[in-house]
Design an enzyme around this catalytic site. Structure first.
Site, mmCIF file in Angstrom:
data_model
loop_
_atom_site.group_PDB
_atom_site.id
_atom_site.type_symbol
_atom_site.label_atom_id
_atom_site.label_comp_id
_atom_site.label_asym_id
_atom_site.label_seq_id
_atom_site.Cartn_x
_atom_site.Cartn_y
_atom_site.Cartn_z
ATOM 1 N N VAL A 150 0.834 -1.201 0.000
ATOM 2 C CA VAL A 150 0.000 0.000 0.000
ATOM 3 C C VAL A 150 0.869 1.251 0.000
ATOM 4 O O VAL A 150 0.571 2.228 -0.701
ATOM 5 C CB VAL A 150 -0.959 -0.011 1.212
ATOM 6 C CG1 VAL A 150 -1.626 1.347 1.396
ATOM 7 C CG2 VAL A 150 -2.019 -1.096 1.039
ATOM 8 N N GLU A 151 1.944 1.237 0.767
ATOM 9 C CA GLU A 151 2.787 2.422 0.885
ATOM 10 C C GLU A 151 3.538 2.751 -0.396
ATOM 11 O O GLU A 151 3.542 3.905 -0.834
ATOM 12 C CB GLU A 151 3.785 2.251 2.044
ATOM 13 C CG GLU A 151 3.166 2.299 3.425
ATOM 14 C CD GLU A 151 2.656 3.674 3.795
ATOM 15 O OE1 GLU A 151 3.147 4.677 3.228
ATOM 16 O OE2 GLU A 151 1.760 3.762 4.654
ATOM 17 N N THR A 152 4.193 1.768 -0.991
ATOM 18 C CA THR A 152 5.108 2.084 -2.100
ATOM 19 C C THR A 152 5.049 1.095 -3.259
ATOM 20 O O THR A 152 5.948 1.096 -4.098
ATOM 21 C CB THR A 152 6.571 2.138 -1.594
ATOM 22 O OG1 THR A 152 6.945 0.841 -1.081
ATOM 23 C CG2 THR A 152 6.744 3.191 -0.528
#
Length: 365
Positions: A150-152
């Site tokens: 989700v982050e990167t």
């Protein structure tokens, strides 16, 4: 979008001195356009191009140097190279018109084939490290993978803003959150000293988050672990330290091994959902209290533990209600959004199920 404030029609230039008049008008219009552009970009008009020359920055340098035994000249040299980044202000400023929240649209950004397929590839590539992190910190491998996804997108989108300039811009040119970002700028200088790096060598998101897990500098210092044992923290080129650090972050914030994260809720027709939601994101509602007010799981069971009632709204559709347990709350410590935590949970579940199916298929061969 910057408006063009220069006139679109110039008067005829027959009169004596008309050329000088046109030149003066053009210069005034050009100056006006530049000032308007600076204002719209969030840049402080009339200040020096160098952060090191500004009064509030000099005060910051003196405080940080006194607190942490820095040479003020070193801090001054670093901040002299920091640039004001208009894009940072633009990206962090909330829209003037609040948009309509849509769980369906938000979910679609993270629950797609790209993130699921990418997550499986990441899991298989780093299976040993993920299993070790799950054992050491008690956080399931699929949750670690989902957060990094989700982050990167597993390290593909870590951001390309120079962290020193981004944090200086937010610390000195964004008053609503200046205190937070001055602390992060201070943490960046401490992190650079601890890692033996130039403060200007870091890059990441517009808000100063770094590498695979998108930790702010203060979180790197507080929660990062050298999970590959090479004597340094590397969030840029190798995800192994990120795997251990994400797991450690969740553990420190109270992850409960083996306990549930969330499950769908059913509300009786006369349930006052708004009153229960108003209790907040931290789980405080006892199962008996929820049951007495008409809130159960989809199959009619009481909540498994103390919970929060989470509402996931989509315009034109029925609201999804979920029971969020302690581990759901822990995920919100990473990003304080119920949409974020649910997207991490659902991506983790999708990855776990895909992994289980792959295992069954492998046994049948």
């Amino acid at each position: 979008m910057t408006q063009n404030i220069a006139p679109t029609h110039m008067p005829p230039g027959n009169a004596p001195g008309a050329g000088r008049h046109r030149l003066g008008t053009r210069l005034r219009n050009l100056f006006g356009s530049l000032v308007a552009g600076l204002l719209l970009a969030g840049a402080p008009v009339g200040t020096s191009a160098s952060y090191a020359d500004r009064e509030e920055t000099r005060g910051f340098i003196a405080e940080v140097a006194a607190r942490h035994a820095f040479d003020p000249a070193d801090l001054e040299r670093a901040l002299a190279h920091a640039r004001h980044e208009p894009a940072v202000i633009r990206l962090i400023t909330p829209p003037t018109r609040k948009g309509v929240r849509s769980w369906r649209d938000y979910r679609a950004r993270f629950l797609d084939d790209v993130r699921i397929d990418g997550g499986m590839a990441f899991w298989y590539q780093y299976a040993g490290e993920l299993e070790r992190a799950a054992t050491e910190f008690g956080v399931p491998a699929e949750v670690i993978v989902a957060i990094i996804g989700v982050e990167t997108l597993y390290g593909r989108n870590t951001g390309n803003f120079e962290t020193l300039s981004a944090l200086a811009t937010l610390a000195f040119d964004y008053p609503p959150r200046a205190d937070l970002f001055r602390r992060e700028l201070e943490a960046l200088f401490l992190l650079a000293r601890e890692q033996g790096r130039d403060p200007g060598s870091y890059s990441g998101s517009f808000a100063g988050a770094l590498g695979y897990p998108q930790f702010l500098p203060s979180s790197v210092r507080a929660y990062a672990v050298d999970f590959d044992g090479d004597g340094r923290i590397d969030f840029d080129s190798d995800p192994i330290d990120a795997i251990g650090s994400v797991a450690n972050y969740l553990r420190v914030h109270g992850w409960q091994p083996g306990e549930p994260v969330a499950e769908r809720a059913r509300l009786a027709p006369d349930t006052d959902g708004a009153a229960l939601i108003a209790a907040g994101i931290e789980p405080r509602l006892e199962p008996a209290h929820l049951s007495a007010r008409g809130v159960t799981t989809l199959d009619g069971r009481p909540a498994a533990a103390v919970a929060t009632l989470v509402d996931l709204e989509t315009p034109g559709e029925d609201t999804e209600y979920w029971l969020g347990y302690r581990n759901f709350y822990v995920i919100t410590r990473y990003n304080r959004s119920s949409f974020y935590a649910m997207s991490v949970f659902e991506l983790a579940e999708a990855l776990r199920l895909r992994r289980a199916v792959d295992g069954i298929r492998a046994e049948r061969r």
